[in-house]
Design a protein around this motif. Structure first.
Motif, PDB file in Angstrom:
ATOM      1  N   UNK A  75     -56.291  -1.080 -10.543  1.00  0.00           N
ATOM      2  CA  UNK A  75     -54.862  -0.835 -10.786  1.00  0.00           C
ATOM      3  C   UNK A  75     -54.611   0.596 -11.251  1.00  0.00           C
ATOM      4  N   UNK A  76     -55.417   1.057 -12.179  1.00  0.00           N
ATOM      5  CA  UNK A  76     -55.267   2.430 -12.688  1.00  0.00           C
ATOM      6  C   UNK A  76     -55.530   3.460 -11.597  1.00  0.00           C
ATOM      7  N   UNK A  77     -56.535   3.196 -10.772  1.00  0.00           N
ATOM      8  CA  UNK A  77     -56.864   4.144  -9.708  1.00  0.00           C
ATOM      9  C   UNK A  77     -55.792   4.160  -8.621  1.00  0.00           C
ATOM     10  N   UNK A  78     -55.191   3.007  -8.347  1.00  0.00           N
ATOM     11  CA  UNK A  78     -54.063   2.978  -7.404  1.00  0.00           C
ATOM     12  C   UNK A  78     -52.904   3.807  -7.950  1.00  0.00           C
ATOM     13  N   UNK A  79     -52.693   3.722  -9.246  1.00  0.00           N
ATOM     14  CA  UNK A  79     -51.631   4.507  -9.888  1.00  0.00           C
ATOM     15  C   UNK A  79     -51.935   6.005  -9.767  1.00  0.00           C
ATOM     16  N   UNK A  80     -53.206   6.385  -9.991  1.00  0.00           N
ATOM     17  CA  UNK A  80     -53.588   7.795  -9.880  1.00  0.00           C
ATOM     18  C   UNK A  80     -53.427   8.302  -8.451  1.00  0.00           C
ATOM     19  N   UNK A  81     -53.808   7.493  -7.471  1.00  0.00           N
ATOM     20  CA  UNK A  81     -53.645   7.895  -6.069  1.00  0.00           C
ATOM     21  C   UNK A  81     -52.172   8.118  -5.761  1.00  0.00           C
ATOM     22  N   UNK A  82     -51.318   7.193  -6.198  1.00  0.00           N
ATOM     23  CA  UNK A  82     -49.883   7.351  -5.966  1.00  0.00           C
ATOM     24  C   UNK A  82     -49.344   8.612  -6.648  1.00  0.00           C
ATOM     25  N   UNK A  83     -49.848   8.886  -7.836  1.00  0.00           N
ATOM     26  CA  UNK A  83     -49.413  10.100  -8.537  1.00  0.00           C
ATOM     27  C   UNK A  83     -49.823  11.348  -7.767  1.00  0.00           C
ATOM     28  N   UNK A  84     -51.058  11.363  -7.244  1.00  0.00           N
ATOM     29  CA  UNK A  84     -51.516  12.517  -6.466  1.00  0.00           C
ATOM     30  C   UNK A  84     -50.644  12.687  -5.219  1.00  0.00           C
ATOM     31  N   UNK A  85     -50.274  11.584  -4.595  1.00  0.00           N
ATOM     32  CA  UNK A  85     -49.382  11.652  -3.435  1.00  0.00           C
ATOM     33  C   UNK A  85     -48.025  12.226  -3.834  1.00  0.00           C
ATOM     34  N   UNK A  86     -47.533  11.836  -5.007  1.00  0.00           N
ATOM     35  CA  UNK A  86     -46.231  12.348  -5.446  1.00  0.00           C
ATOM     36  C   UNK A  86     -46.278  13.859  -5.701  1.00  0.00           C
TER      37      UNK A  86
END
Length: 103
Positions: free
Chosen positions: A81-92
């Motif tokens: 879950x945390x890593x999915x959040x980090x990936x989404x943040x990098x995309x943003x």
């Protein structure tokens, strides 16, 4: 062998083993990988790593250089879950990032 036959004789063991296997897959660490791209400046990538992950400037620069020289760098690890959040943040931030299981 004796425990396997006892387990098979009682019909137990397989469900517990499957559950344990599923749990290890969900709790196994995951990583966020940032990939090199032809768009973002190295200074911007360093800024993103410093800002989002709160990395000191020298660590952010090291990770940015790894992305630049090797084509990718693992920038965070933890639960899925945390890593999915980090990936989404990098995309943003406009960076190319993916999620992968830790080795």
């Amino acid at each position: 062998m004796a425990s396997e036959s006892a387990s098979a004789a009682t019909g137990g063991g397989t469900a517990v083993e499957e559950l344990a296997s599923e749990e290890s897959q969900t709790t196994q660490p995951w990583v966020t990988v940032v990939w090199d791209d032809p768009v973002n400046l190295m200074s911007y990538v360093t800024h993103v790593f410093s800002t989002y992950f709160s990395y000191p400037k020298d660590q952010a620069e090291r990770l940015m250089m790894q992305v630049h020289m090797e084509g990718r760098a693992i920038v965070s690890c933890g639960g899925r879950d945390c890593m999915e959040r980090d990936v989404q943040a990098m995309h943003s931030y406009g960076l190319w990032a993916t999620l992968d299981k830790a080795e």
